[in-house]
Write a protein that holds these residues in place. Structure first.
Motif, PDB file in Angstrom:
ATOM      1  N   UNK B   1      84.820  48.785 126.683  1.00 49.73           N
ATOM      2  CA  UNK B   1      85.596  48.757 127.926  1.00 49.73           C
ATOM      3  C   UNK B   1      84.991  47.756 128.901  1.00 49.73           C
ATOM      4  N   UNK B   2      83.637  47.815 129.007  1.00 48.48           N
ATOM      5  CA  UNK B   2      82.964  47.006 130.022  1.00 48.48           C
ATOM      6  C   UNK B   2      83.068  45.513 129.716  1.00 48.48           C
ATOM      7  N   UNK B   3      82.772  45.137 128.460  1.00 42.56           N
ATOM      8  CA  UNK B   3      82.734  43.714 128.111  1.00 42.56           C
ATOM      9  C   UNK B   3      84.143  43.115 128.140  1.00 42.56           C
ATOM     10  N   UNK B  63      91.267  45.121 122.368  1.00 45.85           N
ATOM     11  CA  UNK B  63      90.044  45.929 122.255  1.00 45.85           C
ATOM     12  C   UNK B  63      89.898  46.885 123.441  1.00 45.85           C
ATOM     13  N   UNK B  64      90.293  46.416 124.624  1.00 42.94           N
ATOM     14  CA  UNK B  64      90.229  47.251 125.834  1.00 42.94           C
ATOM     15  C   UNK B  64      91.123  48.481 125.657  1.00 42.94           C
ATOM     16  N   UNK B  65      92.335  48.259 125.135  1.00 38.98           N
ATOM     17  CA  UNK B  65      93.269  49.362 124.927  1.00 38.98           C
ATOM     18  C   UNK B  65      92.777  50.280 123.816  1.00 38.98           C
ATOM     19  N   UNK B 168      81.692  49.160 134.871  1.00 38.50           N
ATOM     20  CA  UNK B 168      81.233  48.270 133.803  1.00 38.50           C
ATOM     21  C   UNK B 168      79.718  48.077 133.906  1.00 38.50           C
ATOM     22  N   UNK B 169      79.231  47.919 135.132  1.00 36.03           N
ATOM     23  CA  UNK B 169      77.779  47.758 135.326  1.00 36.03           C
ATOM     24  C   UNK B 169      77.048  49.022 134.875  1.00 36.03           C
ATOM     25  N   UNK B 170      77.642  50.181 135.184  1.00 32.85           N
ATOM     26  CA  UNK B 170      77.059  51.463 134.786  1.00 32.85           C
ATOM     27  C   UNK B 170      76.996  51.560 133.260  1.00 32.85           C
ATOM     28  N   UNK B 171      78.117  51.215 132.606  1.00 29.10           N
ATOM     29  CA  UNK B 171      78.187  51.323 131.144  1.00 29.10           C
ATOM     30  C   UNK B 171      77.168  50.417 130.467  1.00 29.10           C
TER      31      UNK B 171
END
Lengths: 245, 211
Positions: B1-3, B63-65, B168-171
């Motif tokens: 999700x983050x990348x 990939x996000x989905x 995203x930073x957290x992940x």
């Protein structure tokens, strides 16, 4: 005061379970939530009914045994409080209170409000320890630890493993619990040798148990009776990514 | 999700800045559209860099989905029995609760947006018109419902990024105790700038600043 309780009743793991309504009268505002349930149970026993089963041990807010979802919030709406330390003065006369067990596939219901949290034990067994040479206790201050690290490690170590984070998470994730353990060991010098393998093994066990994934909703830390901060999860993710390289 | 999310955010910033060219007139906007197709020429043939970017974006979206769907599936498997009481959110994160349905609205919007502005299928001017003419015709006041859909979708993008950016930073394990305030403030600011930037164009067409 008088309350109407809607309590989840389930005779055993294979029973389907249902919500049952009880009236509880003459509740003192000074009672704890568990004492209020004791009053209900004494009456149920006198009437020849099966008392409502719930987990409890220290009733001092430090053991992590008592856990129930009260009106849709794990441990009730009062922040940083276990169910045993929640007092009836936070409720009003005539209130309707819904009481449910933690809901998560890895926490199967044993009976009524009691769930089996062995999944947490297995996550700890996967890596939540340090291997130390046995012998006499080391000299104090022989291994210096930075004050900030000691504080953050101690904050994480206050996790009592109650499972409220899982109960509150919309994804049913155990990330806050696992991250608290990884942080508390990973910040101290004694935890360094196994730091990478620990993060990997514990996260993999967490996934294996069937907990959901973290989407950073922050619901876990909001209901955590010990206020374990969300940055423990960032630390777990960092350790896990480093170990997976 | 983050990348994958990070790739899409970078795209959005570029897209928003490019859109603002429409305020400098038809020539500026059309020239920018032309440049997108010829950038890198003559080192590489026309459209090569654009196609590479398009492929990266499509892969990122898919990939996000896929990540979102697998997270949602894991979540429903992790809680087979739902709570009887309505779960009260304790974390005060409105944006967080829009992520899943907001994502669906955004993907529907992207499909419409491509049919409208890229392929011209649902655009009054069609595929053969100049990009600027498609833009002005697409947001014509008579097609107010298109603009309304656009506004709803952009607000959803804003909410999506409000949570997604710091998340995203957290992940990726890059957040720490002291950085949450800054990260969340930056997420809110970037989301706001993007929403305002994207909405300025249809509003500009509506009130006749862009014509």
């Amino acid at each position: 005061m008088n309350l109407t309780l809607k309590v989840w009743r389930q005779n055993g793991p294979s029973d389907e379970g249902r919500m049952v309504t009880y009236k509880v009268e003459d509740v003192s505002p000074d009672m704890s939530f568990l004492e209020m349930l004791d009053v209900l149970n004494e009456r149920l026993i006198l009437e020849g009914d099966d008392p409502v089963a719930f987990d409890h041990d220290c009733r001092e807010g430090i053991c992590g045994m008592c856990g129930m979802v009260i009106n849709g919030v794990a441990h009730g709406e009062q922040r940083a409080t276990t169910t045993c330390q929640l007092h009836m003065r936070h409720f009003k006369d005539g209130d309707e209170v819904t009481i449910e067990p933690w809901r998560a596939a890895p926490f199967p219901v044993v009976k009524d409000l009691v769930v089996d949290r062995s999944a947490f034990d297995r996550i700890i067994q996967a890596g939540g320890f340090i291997s130390v040479p046995a012998g006499s206790a080391p000299d104090a201050h022989s291994v210096p630890v930075k004050k900030e690290d000691a504080d953050a490690a101690f904050d994480a170590a206050t996790c009592i493993g109650c499972g409220a984070c899982v109960a509150a998470c919309p994804n049913g994730s155990a990330s806050l619990f696992t991250a608290a353990k990884i942080t508390h060991l990973g910040l101290l010098p004694q935890g360094q040798p196994e730091r990478d393998s620990r993060a990997k093994a514990m996260v993999e066990q967490m996934d294996l148990e069937g907990f959901g994934g973290c989407t950073n909703t922050g619901e876990c830390t909001a209901v955590c009776p010990k206020g374990i901060p969300l940055d423990t999860i960032a630390r777990m993710n960092a350790d896990f990514l480093k170990a997976s390289k | 999700m983050a990348v994958t999310g990070a790739i899409l955010v970078l795209f959005l910033v570029g897209h928003m800045v490019g859109n603002l060219k429409s305020f400098f007139g038809a020539d500026s906007f059309n020239h920018y559209a032309e440049w997108l197709r010829t950038v890198g020429t003559p080192a590489v043939p026309d459209r090569v860099l654009l196609t590479v970017i398009e492929i990266v974006l499509v892969v990122a979206v898919v990939l996000h989905m896929w990540s979102a769907v697998s997270l949602a599936r894991r979540a429903s498997q992790a809680r087979p029995v739902k709570y009887a009481a309505k779960r009260k959110s304790q974390a005060n994160g409105y944006a967080t609760h829009t992520m899943r349905y907001g994502g669906v609205i955004i993907v529907l919007f992207v499909v419409w947006h491509l049919l409208d502005m890229t392929f011209g299928t649902v655009n009054p001017k069609g595929f053969d018109a100049e990009p600027f003419d498609r833009l002005v015709a697409g947001f014509d006041p008579s097609r107010w419902w298109v603009t309304l859909f656009y506004v709803v979708a952009m607000v959803m993008v804003g909410l999506h990024l409000r949570h997604g950016l710091w998340s995203a930073f957290q992940t990726l394990g890059l957040a720490s105790g002291r950085s949450y305030g800054k990260l969340k403030a930056t997420a809110a600011l970037v989301s706001l700038v993007l929403v305002v930037g994207f909405l300025s164009v249809p509003v500009g067409v509506m009130i006749g600043v862009i014509k």
